[in-house]
Design a protein around this motif. Structure first.
Motif, PDB file in Angstrom:
ATOM      1  N   TYR A  94       0.850  -1.189   0.000  1.00  0.00           N
ATOM      2  CA  TYR A  94       0.000   0.000   0.000  1.00  0.00           C
ATOM      3  C   TYR A  94       0.892   1.247   0.000  1.00  0.00           C
ATOM      4  CZ  TYR A  94      -3.923  -3.042   1.337  1.00  0.00           C
ATOM      5  OH  TYR A  94      -4.894  -4.017   1.372  1.00  0.00           O
ATOM      6  N   PRO A  95       1.331   1.713  -1.158  1.00  0.00           N
ATOM      7  CA  PRO A  95       2.305   2.812  -1.208  1.00  0.00           C
ATOM      8  C   PRO A  95       1.747   4.177  -0.817  1.00  0.00           C
ATOM      9  CG  PRO A  95       1.631   2.164  -3.419  1.00  0.00           C
ATOM     10  CD  PRO A  95       1.053   1.141  -2.492  1.00  0.00           C
ATOM     11  N   ASP A  96       0.442   4.263  -0.579  1.00  0.00           N
ATOM     12  CA  ASP A  96      -0.152   5.537  -0.169  1.00  0.00           C
ATOM     13  C   ASP A  96      -0.431   5.577   1.329  1.00  0.00           C
ATOM     14  OD1 ASP A  96      -2.129   3.594  -0.357  1.00  0.00           O
ATOM     15  OD2 ASP A  96      -3.653   4.942  -1.180  1.00  0.00           O
ATOM     16  N   VAL A  97       0.142   4.645   2.083  1.00  0.00           N
ATOM     17  CA  VAL A  97      -0.078   4.564   3.533  1.00  0.00           C
ATOM     18  C   VAL A  97       1.188   4.957   4.285  1.00  0.00           C
ATOM     19  CG1 VAL A  97      -0.372   2.911   5.441  1.00  0.00           C
ATOM     20  CG2 VAL A  97      -1.948   2.880   3.501  1.00  0.00           C
ATOM     21  N   ALA A  98       1.008   5.685   5.391  1.00  0.00           N
ATOM     22  CA  ALA A  98       2.095   6.009   6.316  1.00  0.00           C
ATOM     23  C   ALA A  98       1.744   5.470   7.697  1.00  0.00           C
ATOM     24  CB  ALA A  98       2.330   7.512   6.391  1.00  0.00           C
ATOM     25  N   VAL A  99       2.774   5.178   8.487  1.00  0.00           N
ATOM     26  CA  VAL A  99       2.592   4.637   9.828  1.00  0.00           C
ATOM     27  C   VAL A  99       3.352   5.493  10.834  1.00  0.00           C
ATOM     28  CG1 VAL A  99       3.279   2.719  11.341  1.00  0.00           C
ATOM     29  CG2 VAL A  99       2.121   2.248   9.177  1.00  0.00           C
ATOM     30  N   ILE A 100       2.729   5.739  11.978  1.00  0.00           N
ATOM     31  CA  ILE A 100       3.380   6.397  13.108  1.00  0.00           C
ATOM     32  C   ILE A 100       3.612   5.341  14.175  1.00  0.00           C
ATOM     33  CG2 ILE A 100       3.132   8.130  14.926  1.00  0.00           C
ATOM     34  CD1 ILE A 100       1.322   9.706  13.017  1.00  0.00           C
ATOM     35  N   THR A 101       4.836   5.238  14.666  1.00  0.00           N
ATOM     36  CA  THR A 101       5.121   4.238  15.687  1.00  0.00           C
ATOM     37  C   THR A 101       4.740   4.740  17.079  1.00  0.00           C
ATOM     38  OG1 THR A 101       7.381   5.020  16.143  1.00  0.00           O
ATOM     39  CG2 THR A 101       7.107   3.433  14.347  1.00  0.00           C
ATOM     40  N   ASP A 102       4.236   3.822  17.895  1.00  0.00           N
ATOM     41  CA  ASP A 102       4.108   4.056  19.335  1.00  0.00           C
ATOM     42  C   ASP A 102       4.815   2.871  19.986  1.00  0.00           C
ATOM     43  OD1 ASP A 102       3.538   4.833  21.877  1.00  0.00           O
ATOM     44  OD2 ASP A 102       1.364   4.890  21.637  1.00  0.00           O
ATOM     45  N   SER A 103       6.118   3.040  20.209  1.00  0.00           N
ATOM     46  CA  SER A 103       6.970   1.906  20.569  1.00  0.00           C
ATOM     47  C   SER A 103       6.995   1.618  22.062  1.00  0.00           C
ATOM     48  CB  SER A 103       8.395   2.140  20.060  1.00  0.00           C
ATOM     49  OG  SER A 103       8.900   3.369  20.532  1.00  0.00           O
ATOM     50  N   LYS A 104       6.341   2.449  22.867  1.00  0.00           N
ATOM     51  CA  LYS A 104       6.101   2.215  24.295  1.00  0.00           C
ATOM     52  C   LYS A 104       7.335   2.360  25.186  1.00  0.00           C
ATOM     53  CE  LYS A 104       1.809   1.482  23.403  1.00  0.00           C
ATOM     54  NZ  LYS A 104       0.833   2.552  23.681  1.00  0.00           N
ATOM     55  N   PHE A 105       8.480   1.867  24.748  1.00  0.00           N
ATOM     56  CA  PHE A 105       9.673   1.935  25.590  1.00  0.00           C
ATOM     57  C   PHE A 105      10.258   3.340  25.575  1.00  0.00           C
ATOM     58  CE2 PHE A 105       9.532  -2.578  24.325  1.00  0.00           C
ATOM     59  CZ  PHE A 105       9.450  -3.145  25.589  1.00  0.00           C
ATOM     60  N   THR A 106      10.487   3.896  26.753  1.00  0.00           N
ATOM     61  CA  THR A 106      11.013   5.260  26.854  1.00  0.00           C
ATOM     62  C   THR A 106      12.503   5.288  27.161  1.00  0.00           C
ATOM     63  OG1 THR A 106      10.432   5.371  29.209  1.00  0.00           O
ATOM     64  CG2 THR A 106       8.779   6.123  27.618  1.00  0.00           C
ATOM     65  N   ASP A 107      13.052   4.186  27.651  1.00  0.00           N
ATOM     66  CA  ASP A 107      14.483   4.113  27.920  1.00  0.00           C
ATOM     67  C   ASP A 107      15.243   4.053  26.594  1.00  0.00           C
ATOM     68  OD1 ASP A 107      16.976   2.088  28.262  1.00  0.00           O
ATOM     69  OD2 ASP A 107      16.709   3.273  30.088  1.00  0.00           O
ATOM     70  N   SER A 108      16.233   4.918  26.438  1.00  0.00           N
ATOM     71  CA  SER A 108      16.938   5.035  25.163  1.00  0.00           C
ATOM     72  C   SER A 108      17.616   3.735  24.752  1.00  0.00           C
ATOM     73  CB  SER A 108      17.974   6.156  25.232  1.00  0.00           C
ATOM     74  OG  SER A 108      17.355   7.390  25.466  1.00  0.00           O
ATOM     75  N   ASP A 109      18.243   3.056  25.697  1.00  0.00           N
ATOM     76  CA  ASP A 109      18.951   1.812  25.370  1.00  0.00           C
ATOM     77  C   ASP A 109      17.979   0.740  24.890  1.00  0.00           C
ATOM     78  OD1 ASP A 109      21.364   2.977  26.057  1.00  0.00           O
ATOM     79  OD2 ASP A 109      21.349   2.182  28.111  1.00  0.00           O
ATOM     80  N   VAL A 110      16.836   0.631  25.557  1.00  0.00           N
ATOM     81  CA  VAL A 110      15.847  -0.354  25.146  1.00  0.00           C
ATOM     82  C   VAL A 110      15.265   0.018  23.780  1.00  0.00           C
ATOM     83  CG1 VAL A 110      13.660  -1.472  25.729  1.00  0.00           C
ATOM     84  CG2 VAL A 110      15.297  -0.914  27.537  1.00  0.00           C
ATOM     85  N   ALA A 111      15.035   1.310  23.558  1.00  0.00           N
ATOM     86  CA  ALA A 111      14.499   1.758  22.269  1.00  0.00           C
ATOM     87  C   ALA A 111      15.450   1.417  21.131  1.00  0.00           C
ATOM     88  CB  ALA A 111      14.229   3.254  22.311  1.00  0.00           C
ATOM     89  N   VAL A 112      16.743   1.587  21.356  1.00  0.00           N
ATOM     90  CA  VAL A 112      17.721   1.261  20.316  1.00  0.00           C
ATOM     91  C   VAL A 112      17.662  -0.228  19.986  1.00  0.00           C
ATOM     92  CG1 VAL A 112      20.197   1.082  19.824  1.00  0.00           C
ATOM     93  CG2 VAL A 112      19.254   3.206  20.734  1.00  0.00           C
ATOM     94  N   VAL A 113      17.502  -1.063  21.002  1.00  0.00           N
ATOM     95  CA  VAL A 113      17.386  -2.508  20.767  1.00  0.00           C
ATOM     96  C   VAL A 113      16.110  -2.816  19.983  1.00  0.00           C
ATOM     97  CG1 VAL A 113      17.028  -4.749  21.889  1.00  0.00           C
ATOM     98  CG2 VAL A 113      18.763  -3.164  22.772  1.00  0.00           C
ATOM     99  N   GLN A 114      14.992  -2.217  20.413  1.00  0.00           N
ATOM    100  CA  GLN A 114      13.723  -2.472  19.742  1.00  0.00           C
ATOM    101  C   GLN A 114      13.770  -2.037  18.282  1.00  0.00           C
ATOM    102  OE1 GLN A 114      10.402  -0.089  21.069  1.00  0.00           O
ATOM    103  NE2 GLN A 114       8.923  -1.681  20.576  1.00  0.00           N
ATOM    104  N   PHE A 115      14.245  -0.837  18.027  1.00  0.00           N
ATOM    105  CA  PHE A 115      14.305  -0.362  16.646  1.00  0.00           C
ATOM    106  C   PHE A 115      15.371  -1.107  15.852  1.00  0.00           C
ATOM    107  CE2 PHE A 115      11.581   2.919  18.234  1.00  0.00           C
ATOM    108  CZ  PHE A 115      10.856   3.333  17.123  1.00  0.00           C
ATOM    109  N   GLY A 116      16.395  -1.618  16.526  1.00  0.00           N
ATOM    110  CA  GLY A 116      17.363  -2.456  15.850  1.00  0.00           C
ATOM    111  C   GLY A 116      16.717  -3.733  15.328  1.00  0.00           C
ATOM    112  N   ALA A 117      15.819  -4.318  16.121  1.00  0.00           N
ATOM    113  CA  ALA A 117      15.077  -5.499  15.672  1.00  0.00           C
ATOM    114  C   ALA A 117      14.186  -5.156  14.486  1.00  0.00           C
ATOM    115  CB  ALA A 117      14.248  -6.065  16.823  1.00  0.00           C
TER     116      ALA A 117
END
Length: 325
Positions: free
Chosen positions: A174-197
């Motif tokens: 669906y090339p006309d769709v955009a997504v906004i993430t709500d990744s829940k984790f606020t700790d920077s180190d955990v966020a880096v791991v999550q987004f790394g996955a």
């Protein structure tokens, strides 16, 4: 295109229980019965799994390039005033983050979806608001499942759970769709791991390009700095519900200056925090402001008229806000 062909099935689903029913497809779409035969599958989950397997069946996948002239997340978000919260309400239930919510919202004209993201026990990213009990058999805050188990259990016994790889495939289809993430984790180190996955998922599928249609929400400035240093994402939104907000014009100006200096495209806040006097400041810094979560059309109209760019909502659409447009 297997996933795309599912869209009329759910939208036509006044009969939601039969996502592989015999509805007449729109021009250019695969008939439902042919789709089921082609996929060798009886359920949307099996179809998604087949689609993923097809993407990976020939070994390492080359990175796909975006279609010529395809819009960015910025373009798509600027074209709408609604963001589907948790992929939108389904069957009267909110934040299910399921395939059916995406398909029904898309059929109603929604083009920007907020997706809640969680880590499974084996470190994979899935769409899930929280690990409350009662939604999937045996899954709750005391038992977080691995990816395969999570995907194998329908939500509320009928809706299709999604992995981040499923979401990437949907964005590709669906090339006309955009997504906004709500990744829940606020700790920077955990966020880096999550987004790394998440980045690993994209590389495996050769779909890193779809991050140009993903807006990364961050909850504090250290999280932004960590993610930008690690991954240099093109689109960010600063969401304030975790840190809080003083609610003054000076405080809003400080946030706007921060965003302008770092190329952050927007700020998200509770609808009750918005004040019309923030609008000139937002315009001065070229900043868009989004309010959540708004399900009353009149309240949404007042916010939009006073300078909010779009609202996160469980059920509103642009057609509801602008009937007859």
């Amino acid at each position: 295109v297997l996933i795309l062909a599912l869209a009329p099935l759910s939208a036509a689903a006044a009969d939601e229980e039969d996502l592989t029913g015999q509805e007449t497809p729109a021009e250019g779409e695969v008939p439902a019965q042919d789709l089921a035969e082609l996929a060798g599958a009886a359920t949307p989950r099996e179809m998604l799994d087949r689609r993923l397997a097809q993407r990976l069946e020939d070994g390492p996948v080359e990175e796909k390039t975006p279609p010529a002239g395809s819009p960015s997340a910025t373009d798509i978000l600027a074209s709408t005033q609604v963001i589907a919260h948790g992929l939108g309400e389904v069957g009267g239930v909110t934040t299910l983050n399921c395939l059916e919510g995406f398909l029904e919202g898309y059929a109603k004209g929604v083009r920007v979806f907020e997706a809640d993201l969680r880590l499974t026990a084996d470190g994979r990213v899935v769409l899930r608001h929280d690990w409350r009990g009662g939604w999937q058999e045996g899954i709750n805050e005391s038992y977080i499942p691995p990816l395969e188990e999570y995907l194998s259990k329908p939500i509320l016994e009928r809706y299709t759970p999604l992995s981040f790889q499923d979401l990437l495939l949907l964005l590709d289809e669906y090339p006309d769709v955009a997504v906004i993430t709500d990744s829940k984790f606020t700790d920077s180190d955990v966020a880096v791991v999550q987004f790394g996955a998440m980045m690993a998922d994209a590389r495996e599928l050769g779909l890193s390009y779809v991050f140009d249609r993903i807006l990364v929400q961050f909850y504090n400035q250290s999280m932004h700095d960590a993610l930008h240093s690690a991954y240099n994402y093109p689109h960010y939104i600063y969401t304030l519900y975790n840190e809080g907000f003083a609610g003054t014009q000076d405080a809003f100006r400080q946030l706007a200056e921060y965003c302008a200096e770092r190329g952050v495209e927007g700020i998200t806040m509770w609808d009750s925090w918005w004040k019309p006097e923030f609008a000139p400041i937002a315009r001065e810094y070229g900043l868009r402001v989004y309010a959540h979560t708004v399900n009353d059309a009149a309240a949404a109209g007042e916010l939009l008229a006073s300078g909010v760019s779009a609202v996160y909502t469980d059920l509103l659409t642009d057609a509801i806000l602008h009937p007859g447009a």
